[in-house]
Motif scaffolding. Structure first.
Motif, PDB file in Angstrom:
ATOM      1  N   PRO A 147       0.816  -1.214   0.000  1.00 22.25           N
ATOM      2  CA  PRO A 147       0.000   0.000   0.000  1.00 22.25           C
ATOM      3  C   PRO A 147       0.851   1.265   0.000  1.00 22.25           C
ATOM      4  O   PRO A 147       1.982   1.277   0.484  1.00 22.25           O
ATOM      5  CB  PRO A 147      -0.782  -0.123   1.312  1.00 22.25           C
ATOM      6  N   VAL A 148       0.263   2.324  -0.560  1.00 16.74           N
ATOM      7  CA  VAL A 148       0.971   3.587  -0.658  1.00 16.74           C
ATOM      8  C   VAL A 148      -0.024   4.704  -0.394  1.00 16.74           C
ATOM      9  O   VAL A 148      -1.223   4.560  -0.652  1.00 16.74           O
ATOM     10  CB  VAL A 148       1.633   3.732  -2.048  1.00 16.74           C
ATOM     11  N   ALA A 149       0.455   5.824   0.143  1.00 17.88           N
ATOM     12  CA  ALA A 149      -0.417   6.958   0.430  1.00 17.88           C
ATOM     13  C   ALA A 149       0.191   8.239  -0.100  1.00 17.88           C
ATOM     14  O   ALA A 149       1.394   8.479   0.053  1.00 17.88           O
ATOM     15  CB  ALA A 149      -0.674   7.082   1.932  1.00 17.88           C
ATOM     16  N   ILE A 150      -0.651   9.063  -0.731  1.00 19.72           N
ATOM     17  CA  ILE A 150      -0.238  10.376  -1.229  1.00 19.72           C
ATOM     18  C   ILE A 150      -1.042  11.414  -0.466  1.00 19.72           C
ATOM     19  O   ILE A 150      -2.286  11.341  -0.420  1.00 19.72           O
ATOM     20  CB  ILE A 150      -0.459  10.529  -2.739  1.00 19.72           C
ATOM     21  N   LEU A 151      -0.370  12.359   0.144  1.00 19.81           N
ATOM     22  CA  LEU A 151      -1.006  13.409   0.937  1.00 19.81           C
ATOM     23  C   LEU A 151      -0.836  14.730   0.220  1.00 19.81           C
ATOM     24  O   LEU A 151       0.288  15.117  -0.122  1.00 19.81           O
ATOM     25  CB  LEU A 151      -0.366  13.483   2.322  1.00 19.81           C
ATOM     26  N   ASN A 152      -1.946  15.426  -0.008  1.00 18.72           N
ATOM     27  CA  ASN A 152      -1.878  16.750  -0.630  1.00 18.72           C
ATOM     28  C   ASN A 152      -2.119  17.814   0.425  1.00 18.72           C
ATOM     29  O   ASN A 152      -3.122  17.778   1.146  1.00 18.72           O
ATOM     30  CB  ASN A 152      -2.915  16.887  -1.743  1.00 18.72           C
ATOM     31  N   LEU A 153      -1.183  18.758   0.527  1.00 20.00           N
ATOM     32  CA  LEU A 153      -1.278  19.833   1.510  1.00 20.00           C
ATOM     33  C   LEU A 153      -1.482  21.164   0.801  1.00 20.00           C
ATOM     34  O   LEU A 153      -0.536  21.810   0.362  1.00 20.00           O
ATOM     35  CB  LEU A 153      -0.006  19.892   2.362  1.00 20.00           C
ATOM     36  N   GLY A 154      -2.749  21.552   0.645  1.00 21.85           N
ATOM     37  CA  GLY A 154      -3.075  22.869   0.130  1.00 21.85           C
ATOM     38  C   GLY A 154      -3.602  23.705   1.276  1.00 21.85           C
ATOM     39  O   GLY A 154      -3.047  23.703   2.360  1.00 21.85           O
TER      40      GLY A 154
ATOM     41  N   VAL B  16      -6.557  23.002   2.417  1.00 19.14           N
ATOM     42  CA  VAL B  16      -7.109  21.818   3.082  1.00 19.14           C
ATOM     43  C   VAL B  16      -6.215  20.643   2.728  1.00 19.14           C
ATOM     44  O   VAL B  16      -5.562  20.637   1.674  1.00 19.14           O
ATOM     45  CB  VAL B  16      -8.559  21.580   2.606  1.00 19.14           C
ATOM     46  N   ALA B  17      -6.165  19.639   3.590  1.00 15.92           N
ATOM     47  CA  ALA B  17      -5.355  18.445   3.330  1.00 15.92           C
ATOM     48  C   ALA B  17      -6.255  17.287   2.919  1.00 15.92           C
ATOM     49  O   ALA B  17      -7.352  17.117   3.455  1.00 15.92           O
ATOM     50  CB  ALA B  17      -4.566  18.051   4.571  1.00 15.92           C
ATOM     51  N   ASN B  18      -5.798  16.506   1.949  1.00 13.73           N
ATOM     52  CA  ASN B  18      -6.513  15.282   1.596  1.00 13.73           C
ATOM     53  C   ASN B  18      -5.518  14.171   1.316  1.00 13.73           C
ATOM     54  O   ASN B  18      -4.379  14.417   0.914  1.00 13.73           O
ATOM     55  CB  ASN B  18      -7.463  15.493   0.415  1.00 13.73           C
TER      56      ASN B  18
ATOM     57  N   ASP C 165     -10.699  14.085   2.758  1.00 12.15           N
ATOM     58  CA  ASP C 165     -10.040  15.214   3.394  1.00 12.15           C
ATOM     59  C   ASP C 165      -9.706  14.834   4.835  1.00 12.15           C
ATOM     60  O   ASP C 165     -10.522  14.198   5.518  1.00 12.15           O
ATOM     61  CB  ASP C 165     -10.959  16.444   3.409  1.00 12.15           C
ATOM     62  N   THR C 166      -8.524  15.235   5.292  1.00 19.34           N
ATOM     63  CA  THR C 166      -8.158  14.965   6.681  1.00 19.34           C
ATOM     64  C   THR C 166      -8.424  16.172   7.582  1.00 19.34           C
ATOM     65  O   THR C 166      -8.485  16.024   8.802  1.00 19.34           O
ATOM     66  CB  THR C 166      -6.672  14.579   6.809  1.00 19.34           C
ATOM     67  N   GLY C 167      -8.570  17.354   6.996  1.00 17.92           N
ATOM     68  CA  GLY C 167      -8.786  18.574   7.769  1.00 17.92           C
ATOM     69  C   GLY C 167      -8.037  19.724   7.132  1.00 17.92           C
ATOM     70  O   GLY C 167      -7.820  19.745   5.918  1.00 17.92           O
ATOM     71  N   MET C 168      -7.615  20.661   7.933  1.00 15.53           N
ATOM     72  CA  MET C 168      -6.883  21.808   7.423  1.00 15.53           C
ATOM     73  C   MET C 168      -5.437  21.421   7.098  1.00 15.53           C
ATOM     74  O   MET C 168      -4.892  20.481   7.671  1.00 15.53           O
ATOM     75  CB  MET C 168      -6.874  22.942   8.443  1.00 15.53           C
ATOM     76  N   ALA C 169      -4.839  22.168   6.180  1.00 12.59           N
ATOM     77  CA  ALA C 169      -3.398  22.044   5.917  1.00 12.59           C
ATOM     78  C   ALA C 169      -2.788  23.418   6.176  1.00 12.59           C
ATOM     79  O   ALA C 169      -2.476  23.762   7.308  1.00 12.59           O
ATOM     80  CB  ALA C 169      -3.134  21.553   4.506  1.00 12.59           C
ATOM     81  N   SER C 170      -2.687  24.253   5.144  1.00  6.78           N
ATOM     82  CA  SER C 170      -2.070  25.574   5.322  1.00  6.78           C
ATOM     83  C   SER C 170      -3.089  26.687   5.543  1.00  6.78           C
ATOM     84  O   SER C 170      -2.701  27.815   5.889  1.00  6.78           O
ATOM     85  CB  SER C 170      -1.221  25.919   4.092  1.00  6.78           C
ATOM     86  N   GLY C 171      -4.373  26.389   5.350  1.00  9.17           N
ATOM     87  CA  GLY C 171      -5.388  27.440   5.386  1.00  9.17           C
ATOM     88  C   GLY C 171      -5.400  28.257   6.652  1.00  9.17           C
ATOM     89  O   GLY C 171      -5.339  29.498   6.620  1.00  9.17           O
ATOM     90  N   LEU C 172      -5.480  27.600   7.804  1.00  8.03           N
ATOM     91  CA  LEU C 172      -5.535  28.337   9.066  1.00  8.03           C
ATOM     92  C   LEU C 172      -4.198  29.000   9.396  1.00  8.03           C
ATOM     93  O   LEU C 172      -4.160  30.093   9.969  1.00  8.03           O
ATOM     94  CB  LEU C 172      -5.941  27.414  10.210  1.00  8.03           C
TER      95      LEU C 172
ATOM     96  N   GLY D 125       1.801  19.427  -2.898  1.00  9.18           N
ATOM     97  CA  GLY D 125       1.179  20.690  -2.531  1.00  9.18           C
ATOM     98  C   GLY D 125       2.145  21.634  -1.846  1.00  9.18           C
ATOM     99  O   GLY D 125       3.246  21.265  -1.423  1.00  9.18           O
ATOM    100  N   GLY D 126       1.707  22.880  -1.705  1.00  8.20           N
ATOM    101  CA  GLY D 126       2.572  23.909  -1.143  1.00  8.20           C
ATOM    102  C   GLY D 126       3.010  23.637   0.277  1.00  8.20           C
ATOM    103  O   GLY D 126       4.080  24.086   0.700  1.00  8.20           O
ATOM    104  N   GLY D 127       2.198  22.884   1.048  1.00 10.34           N
ATOM    105  CA  GLY D 127       2.534  22.612   2.430  1.00 10.34           C
ATOM    106  C   GLY D 127       3.797  21.801   2.620  1.00 10.34           C
ATOM    107  O   GLY D 127       4.394  21.816   3.702  1.00 10.34           O
ATOM    108  N   ARG D 128       4.232  21.114   1.565  1.00  4.48           N
ATOM    109  CA  ARG D 128       5.461  20.307   1.699  1.00  4.48           C
ATOM    110  C   ARG D 128       6.694  21.191   1.828  1.00  4.48           C
ATOM    111  O   ARG D 128       7.763  20.709   2.226  1.00  4.48           O
ATOM    112  CB  ARG D 128       5.600  19.349   0.516  1.00  4.48           C
ATOM    113  N   HIS D 129       6.564  22.481   1.499  1.00  5.93           N
ATOM    114  CA  HIS D 129       7.685  23.415   1.659  1.00  5.93           C
ATOM    115  C   HIS D 129       7.814  23.906   3.102  1.00  5.93           C
ATOM    116  O   HIS D 129       8.780  24.590   3.427  1.00  5.93           O
ATOM    117  CB  HIS D 129       7.502  24.622   0.735  1.00  5.93           C
TER     118      HIS D 129
END
Length: 361
Positions: free
Chosen positions: A163-170, A172-174, A188-195, A290-294
């Motif tokens: 199994p593999v997982a890809i996380l997107n951090l905009g 909102v995170a998914n 969606d897991t919740g917020m990422a960079s928004g708050l 996503g941008g959150g990885r920075h």
């Protein structure tokens, strides 16, 4: 087929435009990418448009939203022109544009979602067919309308061990989880960079926490974090999605700038950990786009709170900034081919659904 994908995400920082070659199935070849930032004035108007849309009971006419939609469409026309110029291609070379628009309100609990952007005007500007309104059919059928990237993640990850997982951090995170049997689970897991962005704009005199430097100087208020995580939404099993406006910075008001940033960053990371607990198979590694990885502090908190290896997707040879825009180009071609973009395991749709509305020039 050459296809363009356009994404204006919940971070509200600008437009991502990507050109790929794809058959909407196993062939995916990135060709070019262009990121076009929003200027501050438009970002403020877009934020207000989102607030007004969320206060409405259903989609409808609202003067500011209509004005912002027209401006947003013009900016997307500019982004496509710049992308074509960078790539050396002409409009005649492109078969379709996947146009996400911008989500001003997402209310799957009420069976509606609203992405502004004039697909017909965009098609007319370049003489290229446009596939837009990619979420509404899924939501109307009882699905969450999000996330839509899993079908593209599956194509990219075809050669990876499961199994593999890809996380997107905009904003909102998914997360997309591909099981040992190839089954897709996404939500969606919740917020990422928004708050974090909201906090820095309100208290830090900055558009965002660059690299997580401000949060790195702060201390996480674990009591406030626990109160935020007590929201019943986190216990709801997937599939599920959430609007960027579902949480606010009120929970950390009164903290120093650094402690507030640290606590909100921890909130994003802890929410992902809660999400992983819903998966049937625990991933060994989170591949992050996503941008959150920075944000180095967020990435470190993800590793600590999730207990798994955390790696930017760029290590796989993928462009973590372009992924969502590429995905909408891929989905536009799938629409033309009559192939589904959402599934019971990704959005909760009752059956695999093609989705999207075709605008011909």
């Amino acid at each position: 087929m050459l296809a363009i994908g356009l994404m204006s995400g919940t971070s509200r920082d600008g437009i991502d435009a990507a050109l790929i070659e794809t058959d909407g199935d196993g062939l995916v070849k990135p060709v070019a990418f262009h990121a076009q930032p929003y200027h501050d004035g438009f970002r403020v108007r877009l934020t207000e448009a989102c607030a007004r849309a969320m206060a409405m009971d259903a989609r409808g006419f609202e003067p500011l939203i209509a004005s912002v939609e027209a401006e947003l469409t013009e900016l997307h026309v500019e982004a496509v022109a710049n992308l074509l110029g960078r790539s050396g291609h002409m409009a005649e070379d492109v078969g379709v544009i996947g146009f996400h628009g911008h989500t001003v309100a997402h209310r799957p609990d009420r069976r509606w979602t609203w992405q502004i952007g004039d697909g017909a005007a965009l098609a007319g500007a370049f003489g290229i067919s446009v596939v837009g309104d990619l979420r509404s059919a899924d939501v109307a059928a009882g699905g969450q309308g999000a996330p839509l990237m899993p079908v593209y993640h599956r194509a990219l990850a075809a050669g990876l061990e499961k199994p593999v997982a890809i996380l997107n951090l905009g904003g909102v995170a998914n997360i997309t989880a591909i099981g040992s049997d190839g089954a897709l689970t996404a939500f969606d897991t919740g917020m990422a960079s928004g708050l974090i962005d909201n906090w820095m704009q309100a208290h830090g005199d900055a558009a965002y926490d660059a690299g997580g430097a401000c949060a790195a100087k702060g201390r996480v208020d674990e009591a406030r974090l626990a109160a935020m995580l007590a929201d019943p939404w986190f216990a709801v099993p997937p599939p599920k999605s959430i609007d960027r406006e579902a949480f606010t910075i009120d929970a950390v008001q009164g903290l120093s700038v650094e402690d507030g940033a640290a606590t909100l960053t921890a909130f994003s990371a802890a929410a992902v950990a809660r999400g992983i607990a819903h998966l049937a198979e625990r991933p060994v590694c989170l591949h992050v786009a996503g941008g959150g990885r920075h944000n180095g502090t967020l990435m470190a908190m993800l590793a600590a709170r999730c207990g798994v290896e955390v790696r930017a997707v760029d290590a796989l040879g993928w462009d973590g900034d372009a992924l969502e825009a590429q995905g909408f180009a891929y989905m536009a071609v799938r629409h033309l081919e009559g192939l589904p973009i959402s599934f019971p395991g990704t959005t909760g749709a009752p059956e695999p659904m093609a989705g999207g509305v075709l605008f011909r020039p």
